[in-house]
Write a protein that holds these residues in place. Sequence first.
Motif, PDB file in Angstrom:
ATOM      1  N   ALA A 124       0.804  -1.238   0.000  1.00  0.00           N
ATOM      2  CA  ALA A 124       0.000   0.000   0.000  1.00  0.00           C
ATOM      3  C   ALA A 124       0.828   1.277   0.000  1.00  0.00           C
ATOM      4  O   ALA A 124       0.277   2.368   0.169  1.00  0.00           O
ATOM      5  CB  ALA A 124      -0.992   0.008   1.159  1.00  0.00           C
ATOM      6  N   ASN A 126       3.021   4.234  -1.961  1.00  0.00           N
ATOM      7  CA  ASN A 126       2.724   4.869  -3.249  1.00  0.00           C
ATOM      8  C   ASN A 126       3.895   5.729  -3.718  1.00  0.00           C
ATOM      9  O   ASN A 126       4.828   6.014  -2.959  1.00  0.00           O
ATOM     10  CB  ASN A 126       1.451   5.717  -3.160  1.00  0.00           C
ATOM     11  CG  ASN A 126       1.591   6.879  -2.199  1.00  0.00           C
ATOM     12  OD1 ASN A 126       2.337   7.826  -2.445  1.00  0.00           O
ATOM     13  ND2 ASN A 126       0.871   6.819  -1.079  1.00  0.00           N
ATOM     14  N   HIS A 135      -0.270   3.431  -6.559  1.00  0.00           N
ATOM     15  CA  HIS A 135      -0.271   2.670  -5.314  1.00  0.00           C
ATOM     16  C   HIS A 135       0.213   1.241  -5.583  1.00  0.00           C
ATOM     17  O   HIS A 135      -0.203   0.611  -6.554  1.00  0.00           O
ATOM     18  CB  HIS A 135      -1.672   2.634  -4.711  1.00  0.00           C
ATOM     19  CG  HIS A 135      -2.269   3.983  -4.467  1.00  0.00           C
ATOM     20  ND1 HIS A 135      -2.047   4.701  -3.313  1.00  0.00           N
ATOM     21  CD2 HIS A 135      -3.063   4.763  -5.257  1.00  0.00           C
ATOM     22  CE1 HIS A 135      -2.686   5.857  -3.389  1.00  0.00           C
ATOM     23  NE2 HIS A 135      -3.306   5.919  -4.555  1.00  0.00           N
TER      24      HIS A 135
END
Length: 373
Positions: A124, A126, A135
Amino acid sequence: MATSKHWDIFCKIVDNFGDIGVCWRLAKQLQSEHQLTIRLFIDDLNVAKHLIPTLDTSLAQQTIQNITIVSWSTNTTFIHNAQVVIESFACELPPQYLAVMHPDTIWINLEYLSAEAWVDDFHAKNSKRGQLTRHFFFPGFTSKTGGLLREHDIVNTKQEHLLKSSTLPAHDHLNVSLFCYPHAPIASLLTAIANSNQQVSCYVPNSNILSSVAKFFERESLHPGDQLTYKNLTLHVIPFLSQDDYDKLLCSCDLNFVRGEDSWIRAIWAGKPFIWQPYLQTEQTHIKKLHAFLNLYYSDCPPTSKESIFALHDAWLSQEISSPTWQAYLIHLDKIKQYARQQSYTHSQQTDLATKLVIFSEKMIKNIEENKV
């Protein structure tokens, strides 16, 4: 702006069937269980047709099982993007598509599955690409990752259905399925099986390993429907299977040799013992991935059974399976079967990959909307 109910998935088929296998299952689940409108862009329809038999390779766009499938090429025109875009396995979105994306687009790079510890930390995260945010979504085996690809009913309802629909003949042989990469030590495995004290029926789907199997039996070629016997080994060549039929085969066998990502995960949900062959990588990275998985998945397995599991996996990767290694695994097979059923159930209690993707995208969209207020 497109709604969050419209998702685009991009799939570039680099090698074999893993990329399209995962993307097709994911697309079907997002549509059927989450009521999303899915466009699946595929760059090689000829390969995809092996897993999607009704696919018409001559069409630029078609709808199958409520999924819009688009033939993706350098000439593909993109008028608009979806609110959520999945770039599978870092396949790189086409520049024409990036040009129509807006800063609010939820751009998700779906990574390959791994049990390595670092996945928990990188999931998760980014990065920025101009005004766009990309992401990185990592599937995995712990609650800190993106989870595993799994239909909601697969372990309880579907597994019972698959077992009832098995088409394998009734006999007292050990049923083994063999799906692997061509560089695997196929001849040594077949030799070990043939020389063991257990009669084995081995089912081999039509793929690029048939030349190695034919060589073992001193045949020029093999074709679906062929059946060959050598000592305690009876080998059946079967057609390349659709995903549903392959799932049935996994559930019907006592032991499954699987490879890559898609068949690996389906073997877990089948709840049967399996030997996994990771995709070959440079600098022995595939061996690190294998050992990370074995250490995590079999952490609670009895030591003697675990030893035989590790030994057979390592032999499968080291180009030589001896008869003692094969026989040692068979001695523990009943205990491994119990453990496989338990692990299948345990991992099915975690939130699945498709659901986590939906939750993640909805959270991102909510954050964007709140920041606009």
